[in-house]
Scaffold this motif. Structure first.
Motif, short mmCIF file in Angstrom:
data_model
loop_
_atom_site.label_atom_id
_atom_site.label_comp_id
_atom_site.label_asym_id
_atom_site.label_seq_id
_atom_site.Cartn_x
_atom_site.Cartn_y
_atom_site.Cartn_z
N ARG A 4 84.46 43.27 14.25
CA ARG A 4 83.44 44.22 14.69
C ARG A 4 82.53 43.62 15.75
NH1 ARG A 4 81.52 46.49 8.99
NH2 ARG A 4 83.61 47.00 8.27
N VAL A 5 82.38 42.33 15.71
CA VAL A 5 81.47 41.67 16.65
C VAL A 5 82.13 41.52 18.02
CG1 VAL A 5 80.22 39.54 17.15
CG2 VAL A 5 80.20 40.48 14.84
N ALA A 6 83.44 41.28 17.99
CA ALA A 6 84.16 40.94 19.24
C ALA A 6 83.93 41.93 20.38
CB ALA A 6 85.64 40.78 18.95
N PRO A 7 84.03 43.26 20.15
CA PRO A 7 83.84 44.18 21.28
C PRO A 7 82.48 44.03 21.93
CG PRO A 7 84.69 45.33 19.35
CD PRO A 7 84.36 43.95 18.91
N TYR A 8 81.43 43.86 21.10
CA TYR A 8 80.08 43.72 21.68
C TYR A 8 79.98 42.43 22.49
CZ TYR A 8 79.05 47.54 18.55
OH TYR A 8 79.08 48.75 17.92
N PHE A 9 80.62 41.41 21.96
CA PHE A 9 80.63 40.12 22.65
C PHE A 9 81.27 40.27 24.03
CE2 PHE A 9 82.36 35.86 23.42
CZ PHE A 9 81.19 35.13 23.26
N LEU A 10 82.36 41.03 24.07
CA LEU A 10 83.06 41.22 25.34
C LEU A 10 82.26 42.11 26.30
CD1 LEU A 10 86.67 41.75 23.98
CD2 LEU A 10 85.83 39.76 25.22
N LEU A 11 81.50 43.04 25.73
CA LEU A 11 80.70 43.94 26.56
C LEU A 11 79.46 43.22 27.10
CD1 LEU A 11 80.73 47.33 24.65
CD2 LEU A 11 81.61 46.88 26.94
N GLY A 12 79.04 42.16 26.40
CA GLY A 12 77.79 41.45 26.71
C GLY A 12 77.56 41.18 28.19
N PRO A 13 78.44 40.40 28.84
CA PRO A 13 78.18 40.04 30.24
C PRO A 13 78.02 41.26 31.15
CG PRO A 13 80.02 38.79 29.35
CD PRO A 13 79.66 39.81 28.33
N GLY A 14 78.87 42.26 30.95
CA GLY A 14 78.78 43.46 31.77
C GLY A 14 77.47 44.19 31.54
N ALA A 15 77.08 44.29 30.27
CA ALA A 15 75.84 44.98 29.93
C ALA A 15 74.65 44.24 30.53
CB ALA A 15 75.72 45.09 28.41
N ALA A 16 74.67 42.91 30.44
CA ALA A 16 73.57 42.10 30.98
C ALA A 16 73.48 42.30 32.50
CB ALA A 16 73.80 40.62 30.66
N TRP A 17 74.62 42.32 33.12
CA TRP A 17 74.68 42.51 34.58
C TRP A 17 74.05 43.86 34.95
CZ3 TRP A 17 76.50 39.71 38.78
CH2 TRP A 17 76.67 40.44 39.97
N LEU A 18 74.48 44.91 34.24
CA LEU A 18 73.96 46.25 34.52
C LEU A 18 72.46 46.32 34.31
CD1 LEU A 18 76.48 48.89 33.14
CD2 LEU A 18 75.74 48.54 35.49
N LEU A 19 71.99 45.70 33.23
CA LEU A 19 70.57 45.71 32.90
C LEU A 19 69.78 45.05 34.04
CD1 LEU A 19 68.55 46.39 30.58
CD2 LEU A 19 68.71 43.97 29.97
N LEU A 20 70.29 43.88 34.46
CA LEU A 20 69.56 43.06 35.42
C LEU A 20 69.60 43.67 36.82
CD1 LEU A 20 68.14 40.41 34.87
CD2 LEU A 20 70.09 39.22 35.88
#
Lengths: 282, 394
Positions: A4-20
């Motif tokens: 369950r954690v893995a998908p969020y982990f994979l989304l992390g960098p992209g989400a951080a990029w979008l946020l920033l």
């Protein structure tokens, strides 16, 4: 748990990029668009007049942007579909050579390519002489007309139209086309009933990838158009960089974004409907 | 099969050759199919069976020769003008159309009246048991259901010839067997000529009226399933259909052959002349194993001697491999009818004699087109037992 954690982990960098680089700048831009005052002393004050002013002052440029982008998208589609079709079905071992040729312009920067078009379309160029001879350049010149801007947009965004269409055509199982012919459809009917509907996702993707950036473009209008061919991108650029009217530029940007979003949603709603996907009622 | 002279064949191929560059895919092929016949093109991959089917459908044009459908020359005619329909290997259903629209596709192109289309599509979907799935997309259906849609989509047009290219190849064994029976039933109901391409010998034996066994672009034998199995024409056919025991031999007289290992056997030598080389074939289930104790009463039967190399328990039967020397290996299939009897079967290393009724032996010619892949010599025990398991039903 780990699964369950893995998908969020994979989304992390992209989400951080979008946020920033998307959400935070967007927030500041939104705030800026509601500022009031003169250059040097802008202040946030829920100044909605920036929006109404933007629409009132620049409605011609808005309409022109969408007309130019729409025409460029249409011309790109008319050029790209036969090209992509040929590469996917007829090119044989030349397929990769053709694909390379489609992408090759990217090896030069966008700006240089558009400047080259300025030369190609200048009054002294042989291209214009030929067009003139054919009666396609009524006043003997092409540069600094709406036609030149649309031609530049068409040229610059053509690969974004060709590649998705090629990808969707190339994926079509050759047996489906044979099945069409086996079921009494002529070559034309097979194209209209089988090939075209199956390549619709590529057409939709290609038109979006062309229309969206073309609507906000200012480089083509800047180099290939005249003062009367200015698009909304030119207005925003000028407000921002020349007149330093940041709140007005920001408000215009938001209006443009919203307008594109609405147009795209309408388009997708229509394109995604059964009618365009080739469903036939029995 | 000989009572149709004078009637126009449903499909006729005359000296058809198809070349792709230097490669000869189909070599001087001639076939005549009767109306309403279930005709199977059987052979290993690359034997030209699919190319033959595609030439009948019109997807490929023959390099030489004639193809006629109900007497009409079709060479050069595009697929959409031919009175044929195809069931493709991977079904090739239109993913953007509903099941109903898939089935209606051909009728619409033929400009049939709307009411009639709706009626025929409905009737066809009912025939294949998919009336309830009419509005679903092919991707929402199981493989077996998709196969039925493909069949309905082709049959609804009432073609003169239905072409099927390994239509059951993608399905699991149980479903395949069910659909074999159903396909055969539908074919009898509609009375349309079926041309069925498969590499599965069991499928061919179960469903066909006649089978053409193909090898390297040529036909090795055209006959009814029982004929192909019991009276194979060549070593290739003998090896490809089921497991065969091939014993090299020479024709020594009018009614006599001499096996290379020494035994002389009297048998029918029709079609052979004295001195001809041939192979004597006996199917594994027709061989009897004789150890020292139980050879009584069969002294006059033809027999050969050899050494047991392996004994495999297959459930319904026990498979015994016997080495006759000189590279000749025999496979014997003994039904496991009685447990005590099974316990007495010889194990590895035992010397045994194999005997058979003379009418179960048949002479075949060396295949003019080369040996099949996995023929009796050199095939592993696993290959053989796999083949045995699938051939028991046929």
């Amino acid at each position: 748990m780990r699964r369950r954690v893995a998908p969020y982990f994979l989304l992390g960098p992209g989400a951080a990029w979008l946020l920033l680089f998307f959400v935070i700048p967007l927030y500041y831009l939104a705030k800026l668009s509601l500022n009031a005052g003169v250059f040097g002393s802008y202040e946030f004050s829920w100044h909605w007049e920036n929006y109404s002013d933007a629409l009132q002052l620049y409605d011609t440029q808005f309409v022109r942007s969408f007309v130019y982008a729409g025409l460029a998208t249409l011309f790109a589609l008319l050029l790209a579909y036969p090209l992509a079709y040929t590469i996917a079905f007829k090119a044989g071992r030349w397929r990769n050579v053709f694909l390379f040729a489609v992408v090759a312009p990217f090896f030069t920067t966008y700006l240089i390519r558009t400047l080259a078009w300025e030369t190609i379309l200048s009054d002294q160029s042989p291209v214009v002489s030929v067009l003139d001879f054919l009666g396609l350049a009524p006043e003997g010149h092409v540069l600094a007309t709406g036609g030149a801007v649309v031609a530049g947009l068409t040229y610059n965004f053509l690969p974004f139209m060709v590649l998705p269409i090629y990808a969707s055509l190339e994926r079509i199982d050759a047996r489906l086309i044979e099945a069409g012919k086996d079921l009494y459809a002529s070559a034309t009917q097979t194209f209209l009933r089988v090939t075209l509907p199956l390549s619709a996702p590529g057409v939709v993707a290609g038109t979006l990838l062309t229309f969206i950036p073309a609507s906000g473009d200012y480089v083509n209008a800047q180099f290939l158009g005249s003062a009367s061919n200015q698009m909304i991108g030119n207005v925003i650029q000028s407000l921002y960089l020349k007149q330093s009217d940041y709140p007005a530029a920001a408000a215009l940007s938001f209006v443009l974004m919203a307008a594109i979003l609405v147009l795209v949603l309408i388009y997708i709603r229509f394109a995604g409907s059964e009618a365009l996907m080739g469903e036939e009622a029995v | 099969m000989d009572d149709h002279h004078g009637e126009t064949p449903s499909v006729e191929l005359r000296s058809v050759t198809k070349r792709f560059g230097d490669f000869v895919a189909v070599n001087d092929l001639s076939l005549e199919l009767e109306r309403g016949e279930f005709f199977t093109l059987l052979g290993p991959s690359g034997c030209g069976k699919t190319t033959t089917l595609r030439m009948i459908a019109g997807f490929e044009q023959p390099t030489e020769g004639h193809i006629r459908i109900e007497g009409e020359e079709v060479a050069g005619m595009p697929p959409h003008k031919r009175p044929t329909n195809t069931v493709f290997q991977s079904y090739a259903l239109f993913p953007h159309l509903s099941v109903e629209a898939n089935v209606a596709f051909g009728l619409k192109r033929k400009k049939i009246a709307k009411d009639e289309i709706a009626e025929r599509v409905k009737a066809e979907l009912e025939r294949v048991g998919l009336a309830a799935e009419a509005n679903r997309r092919p991707s929402q259906l199981s493989g077996g259901m998709q196969q039925r849609v493909a069949l309905a989509r082709a049959l609804v047009n009432l073609p003169k010839v239905l072409l099927l290219d390994e239509p059951l190849g993608a399905l699991d064994l149980k479903l395949r067997k069910e659909l074999q029976v159903e396909l055969k039933r539908i074919q009898r109901d509609v009375g349309i000529t079926f041309v069925y391409v498969t590499h599965d010998q069991e499928e061919a034996l179960t469903m066909s009226d006649r089978i053409a066994v193909m090898n390297r672009g040529r036909v090795e034998q055209i006959a009814a399933p029982e004929q192909v199995y019991d009276r194979p024409a060549t070593t290739f056919v003998a090896g490809f259909i089921g497991v065969s025991n091939l014993m090299p031999a020479t024709v020594t007289g009018g009614q006599e052959v001499k096996l290379d290992e020494g035994t002389t056997i009297s048998t029918s030598t029709d079609g052979f002349s004295q001195g001809d080389r041939c192979h004597a074939v006996v199917r594994p289930e027709k061989l009897r194993v004789e150890t020292d104790g139980n050879g009584n009463g069969s002294a006059e039967l033809p027999r050969v001697e050899g050494t047991v190399t392996s004994s495999l328990y297959l459930g319904t039967a026990t498979q015994i491999a016997v080495d006759l020397g000189e590279g000749v290996r025999m496979t014997v299939l003994v039904p496991n009818a009685d447990e005590a009897e099974r316990q007495r079967l010889p194990g590895g290393g035992a010397r045994v004699a194999l005997s058979w009724e003379p009418e179960h032996m048949h002479l075949v010619r060396e295949s003019p087109n080369g040996a099949p892949a996995g023929s009796t010599d050199g095939a592993s025990a696993e290959d053989q037992s796999q083949k045995l398991e699938t051939s028991q039903g046929g």
